[in-house]
Design a protein around this motif. Structure first.
Motif, PDB file in Angstrom:
ATOM      1  N   UNK A  79       0.852  -1.191   0.000  1.00 30.03           N
ATOM      2  CA  UNK A  79       0.000   0.000   0.000  1.00 30.03           C
ATOM      3  C   UNK A  79       0.885   1.236   0.000  1.00 30.03           C
ATOM      4  N   UNK A  80       0.528   2.201  -0.809  1.00 29.87           N
ATOM      5  CA  UNK A  80       1.245   3.470  -0.861  1.00 29.87           C
ATOM      6  C   UNK A  80       0.221   4.590  -0.971  1.00 29.87           C
ATOM      7  N   UNK A  81       0.703   5.828  -0.868  1.00 31.65           N
ATOM      8  CA  UNK A  81      -0.177   6.957  -1.086  1.00 31.65           C
ATOM      9  C   UNK A  81      -0.708   6.925  -2.501  1.00 31.65           C
ATOM     10  N   UNK A  82      -1.861   7.514  -2.718  1.00 31.51           N
ATOM     11  CA  UNK A  82      -2.416   7.593  -4.059  1.00 31.51           C
ATOM     12  C   UNK A  82      -3.422   6.494  -4.333  1.00 31.51           C
ATOM     13  N   UNK A  83      -3.715   6.287  -5.618  1.00 30.57           N
ATOM     14  CA  UNK A  83      -4.748   5.348  -6.044  1.00 30.57           C
ATOM     15  C   UNK A  83      -4.116   4.201  -6.819  1.00 30.57           C
TER      16      UNK A  83
END
Length: 425
Positions: free
Chosen positions: A43-47
Motif C-alpha cells: 500500500x502506498x499513497x495515491x490510487x
C-alpha cells in the motif's frame, strides 16, 4: 535557559519561505511502483492504477492525481466548513502496535495503530468517557485541510493552524455525533490536560497565537479557544474567516501563511463588543476564576421556578512563568471585598459569560441532566447575582458551566442542590 531552539516570530518575513513540516520539500506529484511476495499487499499513497504478477513477485502501481486538477474539480465547500475534499478516496490502514500507538495523516491515507482504536473497548455512554477512536480519526481527517491544503510557515504559531483547528473540528464532529454530554467530558479533559501542562512547564509559555509546539497549548487550549470563539461569534462567522484564509493560501508555496493572518481575518468579522475575546484568547494568556457562591430556589404560584444565583468572576493575565497580572496597559484592576474581609482582584470586566440552570429528566430509562437555561450575561463586576425563571424544577446551576473559558479550578463552576451552602470566597 530553554533546552530547545525557539521558532522565529511570524512577523519575521525572512523565514516565511520554509513551511512547518520540512525545509527541503514542497507540493509534489506522487507515483510509485512496489513489489512484494505473492501473498502480500503493498500500500502506498495515491490510487491503485494497476496490479500484476511477474517472476513470483506481486506488483502494485500507485499514482496520485495532480493536486491542482483535483482542486479545480472540487464541487462545493465540505459540510459547511472550508472547502471540498481534494481526493477521490480516504482510507485507514491498520499497522502493528509494535511500531507505535498513534495515527497520522497523509494525503488520502491515514495509518492507524491497531492499539490506538482497533482493539479499544469504547464506553460511549453519557456516564462513560469520550470515544477517543472517533475523535482521533476526525482529527486526522481534518489534517487534509490543515497541513495537506493550508500549511503555515515554520514560525511561532504554526501549530495553531495545523493542530488547534484540527482539534476544534474534532470537537465539533464529536458534538454532532454524540451530543452535549461527551462535549462536556471533552472540555473537562482538554482543560485538565492544559492545566497540567501549565503546571509542569519549565521553559515558559506563550499565547496561542505564538505557540512553540507545546501540546497542552496547541491541542488542548487550541480546541477550547476555537470552540469558545465559535460560540461567541457564531460558527458560520468564524468559518467565514477561516475560509478566507483557505481560499488565499490553499496549496500555497513560499512565503507561507501564519497564525497572525488568520487572527486578522477573525478580527475583521468580530463585533466591537467582542474584540476583547481576540486579545484574551489569541494574543495573551488570559484566565478566569469563576465560582458559584450560593443559590436559592423558589417555586412560584404559576408552577415555574425562580433561581437566585450568587457567583464571583475574576479575570487575569498570566506571565510566562504563571504569575498573575491584574492590570493591563496601565488600566487599574478592580477589587471586591466580602463582609469577612476576603478580597478578590480582577482585570476590568465587560465580559460575556454563560449562566446555566439544569434539571433532570428520565430518558430511555436513565436519569439525565438537561439544560433548562443557558445564556450569556455581561459581567462588569466581580461579585454578581442574577435571577432566572425556568419551567422545570432545577437541580444544578453553573457559571460558565461547560468550562469554555480557561479556569484553574473549574470544579466550583457548578453547584447542585446537595452542595448548596452559604459560602463566600
Amino acid at each position: 535557559m530553554a533546552d530547545f531552539e525557539m521558532k522565529a516570530h511570524p512577523s519575521d518575513l525572512t523565514v516565511l519561505g520554509v513551511n512547518e513540516l520540512t525545509r527541503d520539500a514542497d507540493w509534489v506529484d506522487f507515483e510509485a511502483t512496489l513489489s512484494t511476495s505473492e501473498d502480500q499487499i503493498a500500500i502506498a499513497l495515491g490510487y491503485l492504477k494497476k496490479e500484476w504478477m511477474k517472476d513470483g513477485r506481486r506488483y502494485f502501481h500507485y499514482k496520485r492525481d495532480r493536486m491542482m486538477a483535483r482542486m479545480k474539480a472540487s464541487l462545493a465547500y465540505n459540510s459547511k466548513k472550508f472547502s471540498a475534499y481534494q481526493h477521490k478516496q480516504l482510507r485507514i490502514i491498520e499497522f502493528l502496535r509494535i511500531y507505535g500507538s498513534f495515527a497520522q495523516s497523509y494525503p488520502n491515507t491515514i495509518p492507524f495503530s491497531e492499539s490506538h482504536g482497533f482493539i479499544a473497548d469504547v464506553d460511549d455512554s453519557d456516564a462513560g468517557g469520550v470515544d477517543f477512536a472517533f475523535g482521533v480519526t476526525s482529527h486526522e481527517v481534518e489534517h487534509h485541510w490543515w497541513v495537506h491544503r493550508v500549511i503555515g510557515a515554520d514560525v511561532l504559531g504554526a501549530s495553531m493552524l495545523s493542530e488547534s483547528i484540527s482539534e476544534y473540528e474534532r470537537l465539533k464532529t464529536l458534538k454532532q455525533e454524540y451530543g452535549k454530554s461527551q462535549r462536556r467530558t471533552f472540555f473537562k479533559y482538554a482543560l485538565d490536560h492544559h492545566l497540567r501542562g501549565r503546571k509542569n512547564e519549565s521553559s515558559g509559555q506563550d499565547s496561542l497565537m505564538y505557540v512553540d509546539g507545546q501540546s497542552y497549548i496547541r491541542y488542548s487550549k487550541g480546541a477550547l479557544v476555537f470552540y469558545a470563539l465559535s460560540d461567541y461569534m457564531g460558527e458560520e462567522n468564524l468559518n467565514s474567516a477561516v475560509r478566507k484564509l483557505v481560499e488565499k493560501n490553499k496549496f500555497q508555496g513560499p512565503p507561507y501563511t501564519t497564525s497572525m493572518e488568520l487572527v486578522d481575518y477573525i478580527r475583521e468579522v468580530t463585533p466591537d463588543s467582542l474584540q476583547y475575546v481576540i486579545k484574551d484568547m489569541f494574543e495573551t494568556i488570559s484566565l478566569y476564576e469563576k465560582r458559584v457562591v450560593d443559590y436559592k430556589t423558589t417555586k412560584l404560584e404559576n408552577g415555574t421556578y425562580q433561581k437566585d444565583i450568587e457567583f464571583n468572576v475574576s479575570k487575569y493575565r498570566s506571565g510566562a512563568k504563571g504569575n498573575k497580572i491584574y492590570t493591563d496597559d496601565s488600566i487599574e484592576s478592580i477589587t471586591y471585598q466580602n463582609d469577612s474581609g476576603g478580597q478578590m482582584s480582577s482585570l476590568p470586566l465587560a465580559d460575556y459569560i454563560d449562566i446555566g440552570v439544569f434539571g433532570e429528566e428520565e430518558i430511555d430509562g436513565e436519569k439525565k441532566v438537561v439544560e433548562l437555561y443557558l445564556q450569556k450575561h455581561k459581567m462588569t463586576a466581580i461579585h454578581n447575582t442574577v435571577t432566572i425563571i425556568v419551567n422545570q424544577k432545577p437541580t444544578e446551576v453553573g457559571v460558565d458551566p461547560y468550562s469554555k473559558l480557561i479556569d484553574t479550578d473549574s470544579d466550583n463552576n457548578r453547584m447542585n442542590s446537595d452542595e448548596v451552602k452559604n459560602i463566600f470566597l
